[in-house]
Design a protein around this motif. Sequence first.
Motif, PDB file in Angstrom:
ATOM      1  N   UNK A  68      27.593  48.511 -27.361  1.00 54.95           N
ATOM      2  CA  UNK A  68      27.446  46.964 -27.860  1.00 54.95           C
ATOM      3  C   UNK A  68      27.504  46.321 -26.708  1.00 54.95           C
ATOM      4  N   UNK A  69      27.197  46.459 -25.547  1.00 55.19           N
ATOM      5  CA  UNK A  69      26.938  45.456 -24.500  1.00 55.19           C
ATOM      6  C   UNK A  69      25.753  44.696 -24.658  1.00 55.19           C
ATOM      7  N   UNK A  70      25.696  43.573 -24.086  1.00 55.44           N
ATOM      8  CA  UNK A  70      24.661  42.773 -23.916  1.00 55.44           C
ATOM      9  C   UNK A  70      23.621  43.184 -23.077  1.00 55.44           C
ATOM     10  N   UNK A  71      22.485  43.439 -23.328  1.00 50.57           N
ATOM     11  CA  UNK A  71      21.391  43.931 -22.300  1.00 50.57           C
ATOM     12  C   UNK A  71      20.531  42.859 -22.002  1.00 50.57           C
ATOM     13  N   UNK A  72      20.444  42.413 -20.628  1.00 51.93           N
ATOM     14  CA  UNK A  72      19.646  41.320 -20.284  1.00 51.93           C
ATOM     15  C   UNK A  72      18.776  41.704 -19.080  1.00 51.93           C
ATOM     16  N   UNK A  73      17.578  41.064 -19.008  1.00 56.08           N
ATOM     17  CA  UNK A  73      16.931  41.138 -17.814  1.00 56.08           C
ATOM     18  C   UNK A  73      17.267  40.328 -16.802  1.00 56.08           C
ATOM     19  N   UNK A  74      17.003  40.783 -15.485  1.00 54.83           N
ATOM     20  CA  UNK A  74      17.286  40.019 -14.274  1.00 54.83           C
ATOM     21  C   UNK A  74      16.972  38.545 -14.450  1.00 54.83           C
ATOM     22  N   UNK A  75      15.766  38.094 -15.184  1.00 52.33           N
ATOM     23  CA  UNK A  75      15.309  36.979 -15.159  1.00 52.33           C
ATOM     24  C   UNK A  75      16.257  36.099 -15.945  1.00 52.33           C
ATOM     25  N   UNK A  76      17.018  36.563 -16.809  1.00 48.33           N
ATOM     26  CA  UNK A  76      18.066  35.682 -17.517  1.00 48.33           C
ATOM     27  C   UNK A  76      19.104  35.315 -16.790  1.00 48.33           C
ATOM     28  N   UNK A  77      19.496  36.046 -15.886  1.00 43.36           N
ATOM     29  CA  UNK A  77      20.429  35.888 -14.870  1.00 43.36           C
ATOM     30  C   UNK A  77      19.934  34.582 -14.043  1.00 43.36           C
ATOM     31  N   UNK A  78      18.845  34.876 -13.562  1.00 45.18           N
ATOM     32  CA  UNK A  78      18.092  34.029 -12.705  1.00 45.18           C
ATOM     33  C   UNK A  78      18.059  32.460 -13.485  1.00 45.18           C
ATOM     34  N   UNK A  79      17.908  32.592 -14.315  1.00 48.56           N
ATOM     35  CA  UNK A  79      17.724  31.417 -15.198  1.00 48.56           C
ATOM     36  C   UNK A  79      19.044  30.668 -15.370  1.00 48.56           C
ATOM     37  N   UNK A  80      19.953  31.408 -15.695  1.00 48.59           N
ATOM     38  CA  UNK A  80      21.391  30.668 -15.728  1.00 48.59           C
ATOM     39  C   UNK A  80      21.733  30.098 -14.463  1.00 48.59           C
ATOM     40  N   UNK A  81      21.624  31.112 -13.274  1.00 48.09           N
ATOM     41  CA  UNK A  81      21.672  30.305 -12.049  1.00 48.09           C
ATOM     42  C   UNK A  81      21.233  29.151 -11.478  1.00 48.09           C
ATOM     43  N   UNK A  82      19.984  28.980 -12.282  1.00 48.20           N
ATOM     44  CA  UNK A  82      19.134  27.873 -11.732  1.00 48.20           C
ATOM     45  C   UNK A  82      19.998  26.384 -12.258  1.00 48.20           C
ATOM     46  N   UNK A  83      21.035  26.715 -13.268  1.00 47.27           N
ATOM     47  CA  UNK A  83      21.631  25.399 -13.925  1.00 47.27           C
ATOM     48  C   UNK A  83      22.666  24.794 -12.712  1.00 47.27           C
ATOM     49  N   UNK A  84      22.784  23.704 -12.524  1.00 44.50           N
ATOM     50  CA  UNK A  84      23.349  23.255 -11.452  1.00 44.50           C
ATOM     51  C   UNK A  84      22.762  23.083 -10.158  1.00 44.50           C
TER      52      UNK A  84
END
Length: 512
Positions: A106-122
């Motif tokens: 039941x873990x959330x599967x995310x592509x690396x691009x999702x993490x990169x998008x989060x890291x762009x914030x700020x």
Amino acid sequence: MQENIVLDPAAAQFGDAQTVNDLGTVHFIGIGGAGMSVLAEMLHEQGVDVNGSDREASAKTKRLEALGIPVQIGQQASNVDGADVVVYSSAIKPNNPEIVAAVRNGAQLVHRSDILALLMNGRRAVTVAGAHGKTTTSSLLAHILLHAGEDALADPSYAIGGSIQGPDGTSLDGGHAGAGDVLVAEADESDGSFAKYHPDIEIITNAEADHLDHYGNAENYHAAFVNHASHAKRAVIICVDDDGALAVVRALDPQTAQKTIAYSTRSREEVGDLNGATFVHIASEHESANSGTEDFVIDIPAAIAGEDLALPVELKIPGLHNARNATAAILAAILLGMNPQRAAQAAGTFLGANRRFQIRGTVGNVTVVDDYAHHPTEIAALLTAARRRYPQSKLHVLFQPHLFSRTQFFAQQFADALMLADDVIVTGIFPAREKQADFPQVNPHTIVDLAHADGDKQIQAVEDMNTAAQMLAMRAQSGDVIFTVGAGDITKMGPVIVHVLTAHYAGDDQQQ
């Protein structure tokens, strides 16, 4: 029985309000990859509980462990126990045991691009998209910023799809988690995942149709770039030398067009309608034969630089395509606050991304060069630059097509581009994510049979690349240049060719 798992890199997994603080424990599958390792490090620096796995230990996995990030060698289901989020790249298959276990847990599967998008914030993020030139342009911009010498731009982060050539043959990592507020990243359009990004500045190097296995047709491909451009918060920097990118500019909404900078080697009159975008001209481009420099001038209007400016640039990397790449990187650096002259000077010390016109050795006065070109336009640009760099040399090319679908779509264009060389061998196709059974009629002859080898030129198909490499090495004469070309594992043939040449010229003092 396990249900079929579908991984969709283009589907966004996080809402606009989410931050890295909402992630919980994050596990990276293939954490030692160039793109994955820097994302893991950046999350770790922000206090996220990060761990990961990889098939084998490497310098990157050891660095991550030294930072306090646990890394398991070998991929197995138990590695994802306790993970709230599991990160995968496009190289990971749905049947990977850690993917299967993540779904079961039941873990959330995310592509690396999702993490990169989060890291762009700020952060002041700059993304680089386009069919060609992403790695070189993003590497150039990272290199320029690393040499800025200005506190506001010091120590940027960057996530690039390859390593950067350093002095004396060294190689600099394509990923770095810096302390500064600037993030430079490639925006991969191949799977549609670049739609998730909302950076300050977007660079679009071109929009020549590619990845039609995903998009279906050129219209869908161009529409994806129009959508991508609309996400830029501050500016879009786009090269309009190709018709696809020009079509993108003309399709932009008025608000996006107003913050777009269109650069070109063509004059303003030749380009035509720019939908209100600001125009930058690349002028006086030339290269002296064998000089190893690419010299040009960027005419920058006052709206960008504060005053009308004719900025001279002298690159160590050859080719008109690299003049374009450098222009985009310099413009982005200026928008970030860098002095234009300092940016141009820093660009002039850039030695190139790995596998971009990378000299692998010279034996018996035969030069061996490796390049990542895998699209007809890239191959044409490479060989045009080679003709200017080595005007008196015979050019030999060992080309490994990448993807059966791309070979089928662009067979005639590949044949035409390869005939800019004198002697070509096309090897077996690198399948990547595809299967030969789905393309039974596509093979090296698909390209070779369409080529017109005029005069003394020759082209042939040789399935085994080791055999082909040895054949080219033995055909080369003093003064010739041999290129290994393609996005697959053809790069392994550079050392093979150097070895064959060394044996052939045993004792020759010219070996370097």
